[in-house]
Design a protein around this motif. Structure first.
Motif, PDB file in Angstrom:
ATOM      1  N   ILE A   1      -4.293  -1.263   7.448  1.00  0.00           N
ATOM      2  CA  ILE A   1      -3.885  -0.902   6.078  1.00  0.00           C
ATOM      3  C   ILE A   1      -2.461  -1.404   5.810  1.00  0.00           C
ATOM      4  CG2 ILE A   1      -3.452   1.023   4.502  1.00  0.00           C
ATOM      5  CD1 ILE A   1      -5.530   2.614   6.144  1.00  0.00           C
ATOM      6  N   GLN A   2      -1.577  -1.209   6.794  1.00  0.00           N
ATOM      7  CA  GLN A   2      -0.189  -1.654   6.604  1.00  0.00           C
ATOM      8  C   GLN A   2      -0.108  -3.167   6.480  1.00  0.00           C
ATOM      9  OE1 GLN A   2       2.400   0.208   9.553  1.00  0.00           O
ATOM     10  NE2 GLN A   2       1.249   2.102   9.344  1.00  0.00           N
TER      11      GLN A   2
ATOM     12  N   LEU B   1      -4.885   2.287  10.847  1.00  0.00           N
ATOM     13  CA  LEU B   1      -3.634   2.485  10.095  1.00  0.00           C
ATOM     14  C   LEU B   1      -2.852   1.179   9.998  1.00  0.00           C
ATOM     15  CD1 LEU B   1      -2.281   5.884  11.509  1.00  0.00           C
ATOM     16  CD2 LEU B   1      -3.662   5.487   9.474  1.00  0.00           C
ATOM     17  N   LEU B   2      -2.837   0.428  11.092  1.00  0.00           N
ATOM     18  CA  LEU B   2      -2.056  -0.821  11.094  1.00  0.00           C
ATOM     19  C   LEU B   2      -2.686  -1.857  10.169  1.00  0.00           C
ATOM     20  CD1 LEU B   2      -0.798  -1.351  14.727  1.00  0.00           C
ATOM     21  CD2 LEU B   2       0.178  -0.080  12.832  1.00  0.00           C
TER      22      LEU B   2
ATOM     23  N   TYR C   1       8.501   3.424   6.371  1.00  0.00           N
ATOM     24  CA  TYR C   1       9.244   2.192   6.625  1.00  0.00           C
ATOM     25  C   TYR C   1      10.733   2.332   6.315  1.00  0.00           C
ATOM     26  CZ  TYR C   1       5.407  -0.839   7.985  1.00  0.00           C
ATOM     27  OH  TYR C   1       4.393  -1.439   8.672  1.00  0.00           O
TER      28      TYR C   1
ATOM     29  N   SER D   1       3.818   6.568  10.883  1.00  0.00           N
ATOM     30  CA  SER D   1       3.462   5.155  10.987  1.00  0.00           C
ATOM     31  C   SER D   1       3.686   4.440   9.652  1.00  0.00           C
ATOM     32  CB  SER D   1       2.010   5.037  11.430  1.00  0.00           C
ATOM     33  OG  SER D   1       1.633   3.692  11.502  1.00  0.00           O
ATOM     34  N   PHE D   2       3.475   5.161   8.544  1.00  0.00           N
ATOM     35  CA  PHE D   2       3.630   4.536   7.229  1.00  0.00           C
ATOM     36  C   PHE D   2       5.060   4.623   6.706  1.00  0.00           C
ATOM     37  CE2 PHE D   2      -0.893   4.722   7.352  1.00  0.00           C
ATOM     38  CZ  PHE D   2      -1.289   3.614   6.619  1.00  0.00           C
TER      39      PHE D   2
END
Lengths: 201, 644
Positions: A158-159, A155-156, B623, B620-621
């Motif tokens: 991708i971010q 996930l990180l 922001y 997590s996504f």
């Protein structure tokens, strides 16, 4: 909540949010130490209580555990390199080393799953005796942590691709690197106090 | 599975419980719909990340749980009043003493104190919110759903019946099949996540978000007690997590940790449980000490005597709390050496606790005491708690413990420390900080009625239990011998006295809501610490500005220097976190997974677990980093709140 951002120092430490998240995660790791200590203590108390199941000396092999140790220790090293790249400001280097780290972690997991299946074939399962329950839960909890860490790191990544290096993304990467090194430390204890001792006793 | 295996059947009392659950739920739904309050509920409460609102929700839930646990207690006292009572059968009695203990410790005492910490600690240190407001909301909802999961067990599936300590092998799958024990395991596990997260959250908040200039040894004593408590939480709760997980794996997946087969070791559970369980009793008593210290200093109108000794004694108690767990089972037979070591460490705890008692007395010495309700609870605490403490030292003597073990002497002891300590502190703290939370005081006259009913009821209830215990009455029996009857009747009368006190307390909340004078300034009691520097009601961002703090009792010196938390020259936009529905949804899904695991529906549990992981991924996504309150708006809010 301060909005002031420092202009120097590592990116992940520049905001107060970043500093607090990292401190909070260190404290969380303290709690994780207690969690694993309890599992180690349980394992130690139940050591040798194998009932009718095979004893660990018959099943534990140096070869596969050494390979697993090598994979995980190397992944900790590459994880350190990833953070080094992040501090140098290289997004590409960071992602490359993170991907290598995850590859090594997946390799470790593959061997662990193979090992568990192998033991089950030899008649040592979660249900066979209290010793084997303690073994599978201790090693399994570590394995679940590695699995969750891999999913989280994906996930990180991708971010990182979407947003690049910001105080927020670099803080997240730094935190998962702490987590990854922590799992490595736990594994060293599992390798010595479970596998090495199990092989000779 | 048949429907009559799912619902508990055949008990008139439980049918009554079902009916009242349905009635109350429909009444709430009807009221919310009729008054068109669903949107309000969602926007203002269910999605809030404001520490003050979360704290209020904690306290409301805790009061509901106090009612539930109290009804359990009254039912037990009715059954035990006379020999040959047929009010509860043995199975029902076992379930009720189990839920009474679990509810009171896990779902009443802790959330009540955590609620007070939520509201007060950020205000005492001059912070805008917790370090991690989102995590704080997750914590609350994990506690809330854990409590609901545990409480629903009495109508669905059957309540756990192995005691709040849930000792194996009795609590294992072989001797307690069915969902009952699983409710205990999953309810506690779910609530435990939130407790651990709150511990971390509070620790970071206190370490990193203090007002400019406030040193560690300038912090108000309640904040200190919170910091020490969060330390205990962080190092004790993972042990419970592991213990619960191991027993769950034993019961659902057939491992052999605590079983009688496969060379399992049932006494391992007792060790793990109390390695968490003893620190746990300090988790619920240290904040109580903090609350009493604040109230005594305020209403004695003196600086707290021996501030540093108070702090160090709490730190010492926290350390020792991890070294005494074996005293809960001296009779296990660990041997003379082990028992002696734990006997000595147990009695050592009396030393720092005694230091605290003398410090409170010294604070009161030659002071001009204001007899407010909060102060009366605090004054009643000191002698009552000493009785509980001294009998605790008696129990700590390993040789003597062989006589007291599992008797009503023990029951009387821990109710004397937990009620006179924790429950009195919850009431005292709620009365004391009530004006800060709701903008009006609780009525003092009604409050004193409630205090006297509860205090006298408490002593009438539990003092005789010391003697009936010495007469040999064991705990966890559902029928008494005739010779124990007189003391038991007295005890039951006292229990109902406490019940009356609680009802008056709740009525006071309603009465004061209707009739109490509204607070015009924030400083309701002429307080000493920063929480009283804010206007009432507290603006959602807490402090517009803060002066440089130097020294203890920060607000006292602010009042002397004519400083406020609204210095127009120094206003800056304030950064605040946005509300979010993610915490409640995430925890609702996890509660669904836990419920499925209770009934060992593995497929559904896996689906719920995946759903929770997806919610964590969504987070997590996310922001969203909040919004800013502009200077003009701050000016408007502060001026109207301060009547400028």
């Amino acid at each position: 909540m301060s909005t002031h951002e420092l202009k120097t120092g590592p990116l992940e430490y520049r905001t107060q949010e970043g500093q607090m998240s990292i401190l909070g995660f260190w404290i969380f790791l303290g709690a994780e130490v207690v969690l694993f200590s309890t599992l180690f203590a349980t394992y130690a108390v139940l050591f040798g209580r194998t009932a009718d199941a095979p004893v660990p000396a018959d099943l534990f092999e140096p070869g596969i555990t050494l390979v697993m140790t090598f994979l995980l220790l190397t992944s900790s090293f590459t994880c350190g390199l990833a953070i080094h790249q992040m501090r140098a400001g290289s997004l590409k280097g960071l992602i490359t080393w993170l991907v290598i780290t995850l590859g090594l972690g997946l390799g470790f997991l593959g061997f662990e799953i193979y090992e568990f299946i192998h033991y089950a074939h030899e008649g040592a399962t979660l249900q066979s005796s209290s010793f084997w329950s303690a073994f599978f839960v201790l090693a399994g909890t570590h394995g679940v942590h590695v699995t969750l860490g891999i999913g989280w790191a994906v996930l990180l990544i991708i971010q990182l691709v979407k947003r690049g290096l910001t105080p927020v993304t670099s803080r997240k990467v730094f935190v998962i690197s702490l987590y990854w090194h922590f799992l490595d430390v736990i594994w060293i204890f599992i390798f010595t106090s479970v596998y090495l001792i199990g092989m000779v006793v | 599975m048949q429907l009559d295996e799912f619902f508990v059947t055949g008990e008139p009392l439980i049918y009554g419980g079902m009916v009242s659950i349905v009635l109350v739920t429909s009444a709430i739904i009807f009221l919310l719909t009729y008054l068109k309050r669903w949107g309000w509920l969602w926007r203002e409460w269910l999605t809030t990340v404001d520490h003050k609102k979360i704290g209020i929700m904690y306290i409301l839930s805790a009061l509901a749980m106090l009612f539930r646990g109290g009804v359990d207690a009254l039912m037990m006292r009715v059954q035990l009043a006379f020999p040959n009572m047929n009010f509860l059968n043995s199975q029902h009695y076992n379930e009720i003493f189990t839920t009474h203990g679990t509810v009171m410790i896990i779902f009443m005492a802790m959330p009540f104190l955590v609620g007070l910490m939520n509201i007060i600690v950020p205000l005492q240190i001059g912070a805008r919110d917790f370090a991690f407001p989102f995590v704080n909301a997750v914590s609350f909802w994990s506690f809330f759903f854990g409590a609901m999961l545990f409480n629903i067990s009495f109508v669905i599936g059957g309540s756990p019946d192995a005691g709040w300590t849930s000792y194996t092998p009795l609590a294992g799958a072989a001797l307690s099949p069915g969902p009952g024990q699983n409710f205990y395991l999953m309810g506690l596990q779910l609530a435990g996540i939130g407790t651990l997260a709150t511990g971390i959250n509070l620790m970071v908040t206190i370490l990193k978000m203090r007002a400019p200039g406030m040193k560690m040894f300038d912090m108000p004593i309640f904040t200190w007690s919170t910091l020490v408590t969060s330390f205990i939480i962080i190092f004790a709760f993972p042990i419970l997590t592991v213990a619960l997980a191991l027993l769950t794996i034993d019961r659902i997946f057939g491992s052999q940790f605590f079983t009688l087969t496969g060379e399992g070791m049932p006494m391992m559970w007792a060790n793990l449980f109390w390695m968490w369980g003893h620190p746990e009793v300090y988790i619920v008593i240290l904040p109580a000490f903090g609350i009493f210290s604040e109230i005594i200093a305020t209403f004695a109108r003196k600086q707290l005597f021996g501030y540093k000794a108070m702090v160090w004694s709490m730190i010492l108690i926290a350390g020792l709390s991890f070294l005494v767990w074996v005293h809960h089972f001296f009779t296990m037979g660990a041997g003379a050496l082990v028992n002696s070591v734990f006997s000595v460490s147990t009695m050592l705890i009396a030393v720092p606790t005694g230091v605290k008692i003398f410090n409170w007395l010294a604070t009161l010495y030659k002071s001009r005491i204001q007899m407010t309700t909060a102060m009366m609870w605090s004054l009643a605490f000191i002698p009552s708690f000493v009785i509980g403490g001294v009998t605790g030292v008696m129990l700590g003597m390993a040789a003597a413990d062989y006589q007291f073990h599992n008797s009503y002497f023990l029951i009387a002891h821990f109710h004397y420390v937990l009620i006179a300590g924790t429950v009195f502190a919850c009431f005292a703290g709620l009365v004391y900080w009530y004006p800060k939370m709701f903008g009006h005081k609780l009525n003092e006259r009604i409050g004193k009625h409630s205090f006297w009913w509860f205090l006298i009821g408490f002593h009438v209830c539990f003092f005789p239990q010391y003697f009936v215990g010495l007469d040999g009455m064991p705990r966890r029996v559902f029928a008494i011998l005739p010779e124990w009857m007189p003391l038991n009747v007295i005890s039951t009368v006292g229990a109902f006295g406490m019940g009356v006190g609680f009802v008056i307390f709740v009525y006071n909340i309603y009465y004061s809501y209707r009739y109490s004078k509204r607070e015009e300034k924030g400083d309701a009691w002429d307080g000493r610490t920063l929480e009283w520097a804010t206007p009432t009601p507290v603006p959602f961002y807490n402090f517009a500005t803060l002066p440089e703090i130097n020294g203890r009792d920060a607000f006292l010196s602010m009042k002397k220097n004519n400083e406020t938390t609204f210095d127009e020259e120094r206003l800056e936009p304030i950064h605040m976190p946005s509300n979010t529905g993610q915490p409640i949804i995430m925890m609702a899904i996890l509660a669904f997974a836990s419920f499925a695991l209770v009934f060992e529906w593995i497929g559904l549990a896996v689906i719920g677990l995946i759903g929770t992981l997806i919610m964590m991924g969504i987070r997590s996504f996310d922001y969203d980093d909040g919004y800013h309150v502009e200077v003009d708006e701050i000016k408007k809010i502060e001026r109207s709140a301060r009547g400028l």
